[in-house]
Design an enzyme around this catalytic site. Structure first.
Site, PDB file in Angstrom:
ATOM      1  N   MET A  92       0.631  -0.741  -0.189  1.00 47.31           N
ATOM      2  CA  MET A  92      -0.570  -0.027   0.218  1.00 47.31           C
ATOM      3  C   MET A  92       0.681   1.674   0.066  1.00 47.31           C
ATOM      4  O   MET A  92       0.352   2.167   1.298  1.00 47.31           O
ATOM      5  CB  MET A  92      -0.891   0.048   1.334  1.00 47.31           C
ATOM      6  CG  MET A  92      -1.989  -1.138   1.211  1.00 47.31           C
ATOM      7  SD  MET A  92      -3.109  -1.504  -0.414  1.00 47.31           S
ATOM      8  CE  MET A  92      -3.613   0.007  -0.236  1.00 47.31           C
ATOM      9  N   LEU A 122       5.920   3.707  -4.688  1.00 44.92           N
ATOM     10  CA  LEU A 122       6.836   4.036  -5.039  1.00 44.92           C
ATOM     11  C   LEU A 122       8.004   5.292  -5.531  1.00 44.92           C
ATOM     12  O   LEU A 122       7.589   5.821  -5.838  1.00 44.92           O
ATOM     13  CB  LEU A 122       7.952   2.977  -5.331  1.00 44.92           C
ATOM     14  CG  LEU A 122       6.966   1.296  -5.644  1.00 44.92           C
ATOM     15  CD1 LEU A 122       7.807   0.392  -6.402  1.00 44.92           C
ATOM     16  CD2 LEU A 122       7.810   1.186  -3.427  1.00 44.92           C
ATOM     17  N   HIS A 169      -3.635  -4.371  -9.787  1.00 39.22           N
ATOM     18  CA  HIS A 169      -4.308  -3.966  -9.350  1.00 39.22           C
ATOM     19  C   HIS A 169      -5.482  -4.455  -9.971  1.00 39.22           C
ATOM     20  O   HIS A 169      -6.285  -4.624 -11.133  1.00 39.22           O
ATOM     21  CB  HIS A 169      -3.982  -2.002  -9.894  1.00 39.22           C
ATOM     22  CG  HIS A 169      -5.105  -1.159  -9.434  1.00 39.22           C
ATOM     23  ND1 HIS A 169      -4.856  -0.472  -8.493  1.00 39.22           N
ATOM     24  CD2 HIS A 169      -6.524  -0.580 -10.764  1.00 39.22           C
ATOM     25  CE1 HIS A 169      -5.804   0.292  -8.659  1.00 39.22           C
ATOM     26  NE2 HIS A 169      -6.288   0.658 -10.205  1.00 39.22           N
ATOM     27  N   ASP A 180       6.558   2.702 -12.345  1.00 39.51           N
ATOM     28  CA  ASP A 180       7.258   3.070 -12.238  1.00 39.51           C
ATOM     29  C   ASP A 180       6.984   4.583 -10.913  1.00 39.51           C
ATOM     30  O   ASP A 180       5.938   4.008  -9.760  1.00 39.51           O
ATOM     31  CB  ASP A 180       6.905   4.419 -13.554  1.00 39.51           C
ATOM     32  CG  ASP A 180       5.456   4.677 -14.199  1.00 39.51           C
ATOM     33  OD1 ASP A 180       4.716   4.833 -12.889  1.00 39.51           O
ATOM     34  OD2 ASP A 180       5.389   5.022 -15.658  1.00 39.51           O
ATOM     35  N   ASP A 204      -0.013   3.491 -10.368  1.00 40.77           N
ATOM     36  CA  ASP A 204      -0.525   2.630 -10.527  1.00 40.77           C
ATOM     37  C   ASP A 204      -0.870   2.890 -12.039  1.00 40.77           C
ATOM     38  O   ASP A 204      -1.382   2.661 -13.427  1.00 40.77           O
ATOM     39  CB  ASP A 204      -2.156   2.285 -11.041  1.00 40.77           C
ATOM     40  CG  ASP A 204      -1.819   1.835  -9.038  1.00 40.77           C
ATOM     41  OD1 ASP A 204      -1.080   1.578  -8.669  1.00 40.77           O
ATOM     42  OD2 ASP A 204      -3.306   2.511  -8.370  1.00 40.77           O
ATOM     43  N   GLU A 230      -7.012 -12.515 -10.593  1.00 35.19           N
ATOM     44  CA  GLU A 230      -5.762 -11.548 -10.131  1.00 35.19           C
ATOM     45  C   GLU A 230      -5.244 -12.993  -9.506  1.00 35.19           C
ATOM     46  O   GLU A 230      -3.571 -13.066 -10.293  1.00 35.19           O
ATOM     47  CB  GLU A 230      -5.655 -10.604  -9.068  1.00 35.19           C
ATOM     48  CG  GLU A 230      -6.721  -9.408  -8.632  1.00 35.19           C
ATOM     49  CD  GLU A 230      -6.722  -8.254  -7.832  1.00 35.19           C
ATOM     50  OE1 GLU A 230      -5.271  -9.063  -7.171  1.00 35.19           O
ATOM     51  OE2 GLU A 230      -7.786  -8.098  -7.835  1.00 35.19           O
TER      52      GLU A 230
END
Ligand code: GRF
Length: 210
Positions: free
Chosen positions: A97, A100, A116, A148, A152, A181
Site C-alpha cells: 500500500m 514507490l 491492480h 513507475d 498505477d 488476479e
C-alpha cells in the site's frame, strides 16, 4: 527439472495485508507455472500483516520493515538494501500500500510489477471497486503493470476482464476480480521471467497475434 544453465530468477513479493496474491504467486512458482524462479523473500511494511504468517507457513522467508519514525526515503533504502542482500531480480508488489519513489523505481528499473483490481488506466489508486461501481462500467477486471513512480501508471503487461453485475456490491465484485488476479499475476510473472517481450513506448509486446 531445472537445467543447471538456466539462471534462477529470485523474486521478492512486497505485501501490506492478507497476501492472497503472494500465495498464488508462490504456488505458481512451486508448481512450475513460473519457470526457473524462486520466491526468495516476502517483505511487509506492516508487522501485523496477515500475509506474513501465511508466507511463513509456506516456508517462505519473510521480513517486516515498518516505516516507524523513518522518512519515506530512509524506509525505502532499508527495503532496497534488504532486496539487494537477497540478490533479488524481480520485485512483485501484491497489495503493497505504498507509492514507490523514483529512487526505488530506478534501483529496480523495469523489474518491479504490480497488480491492480481494475482495467487500468481506469480507476487507479485506492477503492478501485467502489470507483468501478460508482462509474457504472459494465466490465472490469485486473491489470498487471510495470511500476513507475506514478500511481498505477506504468506500462501494462497483462489484463483479465470480468463482468460487473447489476446486484454487485464492492465485496462481490472484488471477489470475482480476485479470482482472476490469482491467475493473471502468475501468467504475467512467467512472461517477464521468460523474457519473451519487448517494451515499445508504453506497449509491452509479447508476440501475440490476432
Ligand atoms: C488485490 O486486490 C490487489 O489487486 C490490490 O490489493 C489487493 C491485495 O490483496 N493491489 P491480497 O493481499 O493479495 O489478498
Amino acid at each position: 527439472m531445472q537445467s543447471s544453465e538456466t539462471p534462477i530468477t529470485k523474486i521478492a513479493i512486497l505485501i501490506s495485508g492478507r497476501g492472497s496474491n503472494m500465495l498464488a504467486l508462490a504456488e505458481a512458482v512451486r508448481d512450475g507455472r513460473v519457470p526457473n524462479a524462486q520466491v526468495a523473500l516476502v517483505v511487509s511494511d506492516k508487522t501485523d500483516a496477515a500475509g506474513l504468517e501465511r508466507a511463513r507457513k509456506q516456508g517462505l522467508k519473510t521480513i517486516a520493515i515498518p516505516r516507524l519514525g523513518q522518512t519515506r526515503q530512509e524506509h525505502e533504502r532499508e527495503i532496497v538494501s534488504a532486496l539487494r542482500e537477497h540478490e533479488i531480480d524481480l520485485v512483485c508488489l501484491a497489495g503493497y500500500m505504498r507509492l514507490l519513489s523514483e529512487y526505488f523505481v530506478e534501483a529496480f528499473r523495469r523489474r518491479i510489477l504490480n497488480i491492480h483490481p481494475s482495467l487500468l488506466p481506469s480507476f487507479p489508486g485506492l477503492d478501485a471497486h467502489r470507483q468501478t461501481l460508482e462509474h457504472g462500467v459494465k466490465w472490469s477486471g485486473c491489470t498487471v503493470h510495470f511500476v513507475d513512480h506514478t500511481l498505477d501508471g506504468g506500462a501494462i503487461i497483462a489484463q483479465r476482464i470480468v463482468p460487473v453485475l447489476d446486484d454487485d456490491s464492492e465485496e462481490t465484485l472484488a471477489a470475482r476480480i480476485l479470482e482472476q488476479e490469482h491467475l493473471l499475476y502468475p501468467e504475467a510473472v512467467a512472461l517477464i521471467v521468460r523474457g519473451n517481450y519487448e517494451v515499445v513506448g508504453r506497449r509491452v509486446l509479447t508476440g501475440k497475434e490476432s
